[in-house]
Design a protein around this motif. Structure first.
Motif, PDB file in Angstrom:
ATOM      1  N   UNK A  11     -17.235  17.541 -87.084  1.00  0.00           N
ATOM      2  CA  UNK A  11     -17.935  16.474 -87.794  1.00  0.00           C
ATOM      3  C   UNK A  11     -17.080  15.211 -87.721  1.00  0.00           C
ATOM      4  N   UNK A  12     -17.735  14.059 -87.746  1.00  0.00           N
ATOM      5  CA  UNK A  12     -17.110  12.780 -87.446  1.00  0.00           C
ATOM      6  C   UNK A  12     -16.470  12.148 -88.684  1.00  0.00           C
ATOM      7  N   UNK A  13     -15.610  11.128 -88.471  1.00  0.00           N
ATOM      8  CA  UNK A  13     -15.013  10.424 -89.609  1.00  0.00           C
ATOM      9  C   UNK A  13     -16.049   9.645 -90.408  1.00  0.00           C
ATOM     10  N   UNK A  14     -15.673   9.356 -91.642  1.00  0.00           N
ATOM     11  CA  UNK A  14     -16.470   8.494 -92.521  1.00  0.00           C
ATOM     12  C   UNK A  14     -15.842   7.106 -92.577  1.00  0.00           C
ATOM     13  N   UNK A  15     -16.673   6.110 -92.887  1.00  0.00           N
ATOM     14  CA  UNK A  15     -16.153   4.770 -93.101  1.00  0.00           C
ATOM     15  C   UNK A  15     -16.964   4.087 -94.190  1.00  0.00           C
ATOM     16  N   UNK A  50      -9.612  17.977 -82.802  1.00  0.00           N
ATOM     17  CA  UNK A  50     -10.402  16.751 -82.898  1.00  0.00           C
ATOM     18  C   UNK A  50      -9.461  15.599 -83.187  1.00  0.00           C
ATOM     19  N   UNK A  51      -9.770  14.446 -82.624  1.00  0.00           N
ATOM     20  CA  UNK A  51      -8.977  13.239 -82.819  1.00  0.00           C
ATOM     21  C   UNK A  51      -9.886  12.106 -83.285  1.00  0.00           C
ATOM     22  N   UNK A  52      -9.273  11.164 -83.990  1.00  0.00           N
ATOM     23  CA  UNK A  52     -10.008   9.971 -84.420  1.00  0.00           C
ATOM     24  C   UNK A  52      -9.017   8.848 -84.633  1.00  0.00           C
ATOM     25  N   UNK A  53      -9.484   7.625 -84.456  1.00  0.00           N
ATOM     26  CA  UNK A  53      -8.657   6.467 -84.785  1.00  0.00           C
ATOM     27  C   UNK A  53      -9.556   5.396 -85.377  1.00  0.00           C
ATOM     28  N   UNK A  54      -8.939   4.474 -86.107  1.00  0.00           N
ATOM     29  CA  UNK A  54      -9.742   3.500 -86.839  1.00  0.00           C
ATOM     30  C   UNK A  54      -8.891   2.299 -87.200  1.00  0.00           C
ATOM     31  N   UNK A  55      -9.528   1.141 -87.247  1.00  0.00           N
ATOM     32  CA  UNK A  55      -8.913  -0.051 -87.807  1.00  0.00           C
ATOM     33  C   UNK A  55      -9.635  -0.409 -89.097  1.00  0.00           C
ATOM     34  N   UNK A  85      -5.538 -13.363 -99.306  1.00  0.00           N
ATOM     35  CA  UNK A  85      -4.793 -12.222 -98.780  1.00  0.00           C
ATOM     36  C   UNK A  85      -5.616 -11.543 -97.693  1.00  0.00           C
ATOM     37  N   UNK A  86      -4.930 -11.173 -96.605  1.00  0.00           N
ATOM     38  CA  UNK A  86      -5.554 -10.477 -95.489  1.00  0.00           C
ATOM     39  C   UNK A  86      -4.712  -9.256 -95.146  1.00  0.00           C
ATOM     40  N   UNK A  87      -5.357  -8.114 -94.958  1.00  0.00           N
ATOM     41  CA  UNK A  87      -4.632  -6.898 -94.630  1.00  0.00           C
ATOM     42  C   UNK A  87      -5.344  -6.088 -93.569  1.00  0.00           C
ATOM     43  N   UNK A  88      -4.579  -5.293 -92.833  1.00  0.00           N
ATOM     44  CA  UNK A  88      -5.153  -4.442 -91.804  1.00  0.00           C
ATOM     45  C   UNK A  88      -4.358  -3.157 -91.653  1.00  0.00           C
ATOM     46  N   UNK A  89      -5.023  -2.151 -91.095  1.00  0.00           N
ATOM     47  CA  UNK A  89      -4.378  -0.852 -90.900  1.00  0.00           C
ATOM     48  C   UNK A  89      -5.003  -0.173 -89.685  1.00  0.00           C
ATOM     49  N   UNK A  90      -4.152   0.351 -88.813  1.00  0.00           N
ATOM     50  CA  UNK A  90      -4.643   1.155 -87.697  1.00  0.00           C
ATOM     51  C   UNK A  90      -4.155   2.587 -87.890  1.00  0.00           C
ATOM     52  N   UNK A  91      -5.093   3.539 -87.818  1.00  0.00           N
ATOM     53  CA  UNK A  91      -4.808   4.941 -88.115  1.00  0.00           C
ATOM     54  C   UNK A  91      -5.159   5.819 -86.926  1.00  0.00           C
ATOM     55  N   UNK A  92      -4.282   6.764 -86.613  1.00  0.00           N
ATOM     56  CA  UNK A  92      -4.558   7.834 -85.658  1.00  0.00           C
ATOM     57  C   UNK A  92      -4.528   9.154 -86.429  1.00  0.00           C
ATOM     58  N   UNK A  99     -12.621   1.335 -95.673  1.00  0.00           N
ATOM     59  CA  UNK A  99     -11.798   2.528 -95.820  1.00  0.00           C
ATOM     60  C   UNK A  99     -12.237   3.586 -94.836  1.00  0.00           C
ATOM     61  N   UNK A 100     -11.321   4.474 -94.482  1.00  0.00           N
ATOM     62  CA  UNK A 100     -11.546   5.449 -93.409  1.00  0.00           C
ATOM     63  C   UNK A 100     -11.109   6.827 -93.882  1.00  0.00           C
ATOM     64  N   UNK A 101     -11.932   7.830 -93.574  1.00  0.00           N
ATOM     65  CA  UNK A 101     -11.556   9.222 -93.803  1.00  0.00           C
ATOM     66  C   UNK A 101     -11.842  10.002 -92.535  1.00  0.00           C
ATOM     67  N   UNK A 102     -10.843  10.732 -92.045  1.00  0.00           N
ATOM     68  CA  UNK A 102     -10.977  11.430 -90.767  1.00  0.00           C
ATOM     69  C   UNK A 102     -12.014  12.540 -90.852  1.00  0.00           C
TER      70      UNK A 102
END
Length: 747
Positions: free
Chosen positions: A520-524, A474-479, A445-452, A502-505
């Motif tokens: 402060x910046x996002x976490x990953x 503040x803005x952030x995006x992540x895959x 299984x392969x999964x992906x997510x793009x977040x703004x 996983x991503x947290x803004x």
């Protein structure tokens, strides 16, 4: 200085989570069976959190699943008790909000800008992020707790895990049935809950559920000089209701709506200074003149704690020709929280706290709109896929005129901090997952997510009489991604391994008189996990063993301002934090005897990071990357992650005695252990940072005959008085021993 620490980094947390003392049970004639939950006779456990009905036995996730009956058997009445029923979970309730952490990842700072890394879903909709979590568990079908990063298959992105709480659905053609349960217990506790299923037609059904409870407070509070205290000592008054409708006009279309209305008056969340828990002064053998029990405190300020909210969810499922399903999940939530606290926890000054007139008050609203769309392929194909889109719009309303107040004391403009305005947040995402059976037993299984993500402050502050405008964004995006491999060796043996992120803004710091600080910046988090599931004796014994390793980057934490450490600011740990460990769960149903067991061992280590503790005086600069190290600029490398107990253990056992025509008698014992944990990265025991072990023993004795069940129950039977959370230098107590009787009638 407590007020400075509170306001120094970002918007202060706005709500709280409390105890709901009623026993919960789930109607045996409801949708538990239709939802394919756990069957205690040895059938499969099915999880639905990934938008499919999947056997947990052959799903590459770490998860614990509890039905409504499990919740009742284990005395779980709200989110707080989950930590005593499953591994790697720590819940710290500090009145204004909740830190829910899984494997040491979740929420560690007390403000609205710091999002939670553990998303809680109610009937498929992501709920208030870290707040309004005290709603009672009633008429519940199941609770699924997923450990590790989530987001490529549902709703919000998360770094630590997700909790899916699913209430019972109406049943079309199920007849009129339901349950009624009353409860009486210690502290003048009285509660009533119930539900009824209403078959309106052969395509339409409704379900109504309700919950009420009244209970006295746990505390003995006195005022200045031992005078009577006239404020609230934590008297509980709760009322909640839910109405659900299910319409299934054809086999291909179903529409399910649920609306919850909750009024949760916790009375107050009394607390006292951390140093009052020490029998002797730290580092000495001198008796502490300020020592007192957690429930025997003195205050000189009124208190209040009240949540009210409405939540509506709408789920539409449609199946096309060929078996592809379209699913829409919509949510609307609107809540108001009012909180008033004695911020110093004192009725008179001490040498540690010369000012005993510090207060806090807020009246804050929160409104969330969310929408999720899924396209889901049939389950029985060699190649499966899921596509999804998600949007969430969340706005905090700090009500005017300036109904957010830290007073030192309140009413003195020279020492007050006041805030008003709005904080809107937005998250948009596209996600998907594909699965391919390389062989009938081996699946990739392969999964992906793009977040703004986007957050904005539109607030006004009055600090010590000086007006300050805060207009920032503040803005952030992540895959994010996940790759898993599962091997079903046979019906009873399954191996899996995955890597996921996983991503947290990030968020915004509010001003404290030093200009507008940087966001402060996002976490990953990057997580690696492998596990083995096994069934024995035809599925009557189930076991799960897994190990995990997490690289946690940009961990968000409050420290002293690098150049002026008297104030606090939220920043990111510049180096990588590592968290790794192992978990084991077992469950057995052997005739009339059954037991459950869970254990976890976790190690966490912070990367190199220099910081000043804002609770201590310092005028020396301290750069998070370079220091330099000094008596106040500390190198925190190697310290444990906050709210990451290195050991958890839970166990329960019961035996059903057959009394013939007199029914059955079932004694049950539950035990949960959560090891000591650190409340801050500074790990200063003298400032109360060490939260000691929690060892909670519960038991119940249930007599069942026909539709009747009478249960004698007790929780925290050893009456351990433990610190449930530390916030702003105050100790918030976990609930003491409670006992009572509940009477359940099915119909």
């Amino acid at each position: 200085m407590k007020s400075v620490v509170l306001i120094g980094a970002s918007l202060i947390s706005i709500a709280w989570c409390g105890q709901a003392g009623a026993q919960t049970t789930s109607d045996s004639g409801t949708s538990q069976s239709s939802n394919a939950d756990q069957d205690q006779s040895g059938q499969d456990i099915v999880v639905t959190a990934q938008r499919r009905n999947e056997r947990l036995q052959t799903t590459p996730i770490a998860a614990s699943v509890l039905t409504g009956a499990d919740l009742a058997n284990r005395n779980i009445v709200n989110v707080d008790q989950l930590q005593f029923a499953m591994p790697s979970v720590a819940v710290d309730n500090f009145g204004q909000g909740l830190e829910f952490n899984i494997r040491g990842i979740g929420k560690a700072e007390h403000n609205t800008q710091t999002l939670t890394g553990v998303i809680t879903y109610r009937d498929g909709v992501a709920t208030f992020p870290g707040y309004f979590q005290g709603e009672p568990y009633f008429d519940i079908a199941r609770v699924e707790v997923l450990r590790g990063p989530q987001g490529t298959i549902a709703g919000q992105n998360s770094t630590g895990g997700a909790v899916f709480v699913t209430t019972n659905d109406p049943i079309i053609g199920g007849g009129a049935h339901g349950y009624l349960q009353g409860q009486f217990g210690s502290y003048s506790d009285a509660g009533l809950q119930g539900a009824i299923n209403l078959p309106i037609s052969d395509t339409f059904a409704a379900r109504i559920a309700w919950f009420t409870e009244r209970r006295g407070g746990f505390y003995d509070i006195t005022g200045p000089g031992g005078t009577p205290y006239t404020g609230n000592n934590g008297d509980l008054r709760e009322a909640a209701g839910r109405i659900s409708f299910l319409w299934r006009p054809t086999d291909r279309l179903s529409i399910l709506s649920k609306t919850d209305v909750d009024y949760l008056d916790y009375g107050a969340y009394p607390a006292d200074p951390y140093y009052a828990r020490f029998r002797v002064l730290p580092g000495t053998s001198t008796p502490n003149p300020y020592y007192n029990d957690l429930f025997d405190i003195s205050l000189n300020s009124p208190q209040g704690a009240k949540d009210s909210f409405v939540r509506s969810t709408l789920r539409i499922d449609y199946e096309f020709d060929g078996g592809v399903r379209l699913r829409s999940i919509s949510g609307y939530q609107n809540g108001t929280t009012k909180y008033r606290a004695d911020l110093d926890g004192l009725a008179a000054p001490t040498v540690f706290t010369p000012n005993a007139n510090q207060t806090f008050f807020d009246n804050v609203g929160e409104r969330i709109w969310s929408q999720e769309i899924n396209l889901i392929s049939p389950d029985d194909q060699r190649f499966t896929w899921l596509l999804g889109a998600y949007g969430q719009w969340n706005t905090y309303y700090f009500r005017r005129p300036f109904q957010f107040v830290i007073g030192v004391p309140e009413g003195n403009p020279a020492t007050e901090y006041r805030l008003e305005g709005t904080n809107p947040q937005r998250d948009l995402a596209f996600f998907g997952q594909v699965g391919f059976r390389i062989t009938p037993q081996l699946k990739l299984e392969l999964g992906g997510r793009y977040t703004w993500s986007h957050t904005r402050n539109d607030v006004q502050v009055i600090q010590y009489g000086v007006p300050i405008d805060d207009q920032q964004s503040a803005r952030a995006n992540d895959f994010s991604w996940k790759a898993s491999l599962g091997w079903e060796i046979n019906r009873n043996q399954y191996l899996y391994a995955f890597a996921a992120t996983g991503f947290r803004a990030g968020g915004l710091n509010v001003p404290v008189g030093l200009g507008l600080p940087d966001p402060f910046e996002p976490e990953k988090v990057t997580s690696f996990e492998a596990g083995w599931r096994a069934n024995f004796l035809g599925g009557h014994i189930r076991t799960t063993l897994n190990g995990f390793y997490n690289n946690y980057r940009n961990f968000q934490v409050i420290i002293g301002y690098p150049l002026f450490p008297t104030f606090g600011i939220e920043v990111n740990v510049p180096d990588t934090t590592r968290i790794y460990g192992a978990e084991f769960e077992a469950e057995a149903h052997l005739g009339r005897f059954s037991f459950d067991f869970g254990v976890s061992a976790i190690h966490s280590s912070l990367g190199q990071f220099f910081a000043t503790d804002p609770r201590l005086p310092s005028v020396l600069p301290c750069d998070p990357n370079t220091g330099p190290a000094s008596a106040t600029c500390l190198n925190l490398k190697g310290r444990e992650q906050t709210y990451a107990p290195n050991f958890t253990f839970n166990a329960g056992a019961q035996y059903v005695f057959n009394l013939g025509n007199a029914g059955t008698l079932t004694p049950r014992v539950n035990f949960g252990h959560v090891a000591a944990q650190w409340a801050t990265l500074f790990e200063n025991p003298a400032l109360g940072d060490r939260l000691e072990d929690r060892n909670i023993l519960g038991a119940q004795l249930a007599w069942t005959k026909g539709p009747w069940t009478v249960t004698l129950y007790g929780t925290n039977l050893t009456n351990q008085h433990y610190v449930g959370a530390l916030n702003s230098g105050l100790d918030f107590a976990g609930p003491p021993r409670q006992y009572g009787i509940s009477v359940l009638r099915l119909f």
